[in-house]
Design a protein around this motif. Sequence first.
Motif, PDB file in Angstrom:
ATOM      1  N   ALA A 158     -19.751  -4.920 -79.370  1.00  0.00           N
ATOM      2  CA  ALA A 158     -19.935  -5.054 -80.816  1.00  0.00           C
ATOM      3  C   ALA A 158     -20.387  -6.466 -81.175  1.00  0.00           C
ATOM      4  CB  ALA A 158     -18.640  -4.704 -81.536  1.00  0.00           C
ATOM      5  N   ASP A 159     -19.816  -7.457 -80.521  1.00  0.00           N
ATOM      6  CA  ASP A 159     -20.191  -8.849 -80.768  1.00  0.00           C
ATOM      7  C   ASP A 159     -21.650  -9.094 -80.361  1.00  0.00           C
ATOM      8  OD1 ASP A 159     -19.448 -11.513 -81.611  1.00  0.00           O
ATOM      9  OD2 ASP A 159     -19.512 -12.084 -79.508  1.00  0.00           O
ATOM     10  N   LEU A 160     -22.035  -8.527 -79.208  1.00  0.00           N
ATOM     11  CA  LEU A 160     -23.422  -8.641 -78.766  1.00  0.00           C
ATOM     12  C   LEU A 160     -24.361  -7.964 -79.763  1.00  0.00           C
ATOM     13  CD1 LEU A 160     -22.875  -7.839 -74.980  1.00  0.00           C
ATOM     14  CD2 LEU A 160     -23.701 -10.019 -75.895  1.00  0.00           C
ATOM     15  N   ALA A 161     -23.924  -6.820 -80.300  1.00  0.00           N
ATOM     16  CA  ALA A 161     -24.746  -6.094 -81.271  1.00  0.00           C
ATOM     17  C   ALA A 161     -25.029  -6.953 -82.491  1.00  0.00           C
ATOM     18  CB  ALA A 161     -24.044  -4.796 -81.676  1.00  0.00           C
ATOM     19  N   VAL A 162     -24.025  -7.670 -82.966  1.00  0.00           N
ATOM     20  CA  VAL A 162     -24.210  -8.554 -84.128  1.00  0.00           C
ATOM     21  C   VAL A 162     -25.227  -9.644 -83.791  1.00  0.00           C
ATOM     22  CG1 VAL A 162     -23.078 -10.220 -85.632  1.00  0.00           C
ATOM     23  CG2 VAL A 162     -21.920  -8.081 -85.063  1.00  0.00           C
ATOM     24  N   ASP A 163     -25.094 -10.249 -82.595  1.00  0.00           N
ATOM     25  CA  ASP A 163     -26.036 -11.292 -82.179  1.00  0.00           C
ATOM     26  C   ASP A 163     -27.460 -10.757 -82.083  1.00  0.00           C
ATOM     27  OD1 ASP A 163     -23.951 -13.083 -82.020  1.00  0.00           O
ATOM     28  OD2 ASP A 163     -23.700 -12.887 -79.849  1.00  0.00           O
ATOM     29  N   GLN A 164     -27.588  -9.475 -81.765  1.00  0.00           N
ATOM     30  CA  GLN A 164     -28.906  -8.861 -81.611  1.00  0.00           C
ATOM     31  C   GLN A 164     -29.463  -8.311 -82.920  1.00  0.00           C
ATOM     32  OE1 GLN A 164     -27.969  -5.896 -78.703  1.00  0.00           O
ATOM     33  NE2 GLN A 164     -27.984  -7.311 -76.977  1.00  0.00           N
ATOM     34  N   GLY A 165     -28.682  -8.440 -83.996  1.00  0.00           N
ATOM     35  CA  GLY A 165     -29.130  -7.922 -85.279  1.00  0.00           C
ATOM     36  C   GLY A 165     -28.952  -6.437 -85.437  1.00  0.00           C
ATOM     37  N   ARG A 166     -28.042  -5.840 -84.660  1.00  0.00           N
ATOM     38  CA  ARG A 166     -27.773  -4.411 -84.747  1.00  0.00           C
ATOM     39  C   ARG A 166     -26.619  -4.153 -85.711  1.00  0.00           C
ATOM     40  NH1 ARG A 166     -31.998  -5.300 -82.137  1.00  0.00           N
ATOM     41  NH2 ARG A 166     -32.419  -4.347 -80.094  1.00  0.00           N
ATOM     42  N   ASP A 167     -26.566  -2.944 -86.257  1.00  0.00           N
ATOM     43  CA  ASP A 167     -25.455  -2.542 -87.119  1.00  0.00           C
ATOM     44  C   ASP A 167     -24.251  -2.167 -86.263  1.00  0.00           C
ATOM     45  OD1 ASP A 167     -26.994  -2.656 -89.570  1.00  0.00           O
ATOM     46  OD2 ASP A 167     -27.991  -0.838 -88.869  1.00  0.00           O
ATOM     47  N   VAL A 168     -23.061  -2.404 -86.804  1.00  0.00           N
ATOM     48  CA  VAL A 168     -21.814  -2.025 -86.112  1.00  0.00           C
ATOM     49  C   VAL A 168     -21.024  -1.101 -87.027  1.00  0.00           C
ATOM     50  CG1 VAL A 168     -19.659  -2.822 -85.079  1.00  0.00           C
ATOM     51  CG2 VAL A 168     -21.746  -4.175 -84.797  1.00  0.00           C
ATOM     52  N   ARG A 205     -36.962  -5.922 -75.766  1.00  0.00           N
ATOM     53  CA  ARG A 205     -37.740  -7.174 -75.756  1.00  0.00           C
ATOM     54  C   ARG A 205     -37.244  -8.143 -76.830  1.00  0.00           C
ATOM     55  NH1 ARG A 205     -42.626  -6.036 -72.842  1.00  0.00           N
ATOM     56  NH2 ARG A 205     -43.161  -3.813 -72.877  1.00  0.00           N
ATOM     57  N   GLU A 206     -36.598  -7.605 -77.880  1.00  0.00           N
ATOM     58  CA  GLU A 206     -36.194  -8.427 -79.020  1.00  0.00           C
ATOM     59  C   GLU A 206     -34.894  -9.182 -78.795  1.00  0.00           C
ATOM     60  OE1 GLU A 206     -35.807  -5.701 -82.214  1.00  0.00           O
ATOM     61  OE2 GLU A 206     -37.933  -5.133 -82.253  1.00  0.00           O
ATOM     62  N   ILE A 207     -34.067  -8.758 -77.828  1.00  0.00           N
ATOM     63  CA  ILE A 207     -32.742  -9.353 -77.702  1.00  0.00           C
ATOM     64  C   ILE A 207     -32.848 -10.714 -77.029  1.00  0.00           C
ATOM     65  CG2 ILE A 207     -31.749  -7.041 -77.597  1.00  0.00           C
ATOM     66  CD1 ILE A 207     -31.115  -7.530 -74.646  1.00  0.00           C
TER      67      ILE A 207
END
Length: 371
Positions: free
Chosen positions: A241-251, A92-94
């Motif tokens: 990985a790029d999407l993860a950064v946009d979503q505030g996830r760690d890489v 829900r957060e993305i």
Amino acid sequence: MEKQAYMLLALSHINRVGRRTLRLARLLGETVDFSSCTPRDIQKMLEVTPEAAERIKNEFSLQDAVMRAQKWAAEGIDVLTQYHSEYPNLLREIPDPPEILYITGNKDLLHRPAIAVIGARRPTAYGKNVALQWARELAEQDVVIVSGMARGIDSEAHRGALAAGGATVAVLGCGVNVVYPSENRALTVEMRRKGAVLSEYPPGTEPMRGFFPERNRIISGLARGVLVVEAASRSGSLITADLAVDQGRDVFAVPGSIFSPRSAGCHWLIQQGAKLVQNIHDVLSEYPDLISDTNENTIYAGATTLPPLTSEEKSVLSVIGWDAMSYEDILCRTSFSSGYLHYLLLSLQVKQQITQLPGPAFIRLGNKKDV
């Protein structure tokens, strides 16, 4: 299912109705029978063209949506929308969450702490070994492994989690009842029984090239962090990985040989700020809430309970690297006879320092302390 969920399901089966239209329908906050609306009203509510409004009016059917959902439920396939409490909160957060998820397997896994493990479709032996072993060790620490069921790193990650008796979730670029790639049939069956398989595409949807980049946002969205094991300089894993950064996830990125093109993408990620990781503790250290006293003491327990290496074993281990090395090369680089070298290689396998590959060839295992 809620009535609003059936509305979204009915809309989703109309040709050329996309996520944006589904989102606007959800935001209406009520169940609308679009077959009873005028095309002009549909235009205003869903911000679509006159042609699309006419198509929606003519093809919309709540009754068909109910029948589809009942048929899929009988096949063990659940339909989740954002109206459902079982819809994963992290998604829900993305920025662009899927409006509809189709899932078979254990829905509870969508609410447990997860790490995504992704990488090359044609990995090296080193990459396969890391994905299999790290996924197994993370699963042993009660971490759910999320990946995309693709060839290579993804499949090894799922296998590693299952081998540990742990939990794993596959996000597909096709329907959940479609096996892709075909060689993963047995793995898919096991995933449906012991893990979960999900997709934003309706059951029966065949894989299409454009679906895979889209599903990547769900892989990263379900996880607290994304671990890239191997990736070329142009790789779908870098998109994730790029999407993860946009979503505030760690890489996290696993380093490899500077001579291996399949590690070039990981090295680039590290240069851009991804965390270089050499074992699962490097990953778990970012999430103190996932590490109980018991888990912290057992992460390396397997290494400390093994017999120490002899000087001869250390000598052999020192010439075996993270890329596969043939038996002949090892023999040339050591001073041992062929018979004694066979004995030392077998002993190193028993002590979980190396593993044998076809050839025969050997590769060092990670996450074990040289004693």
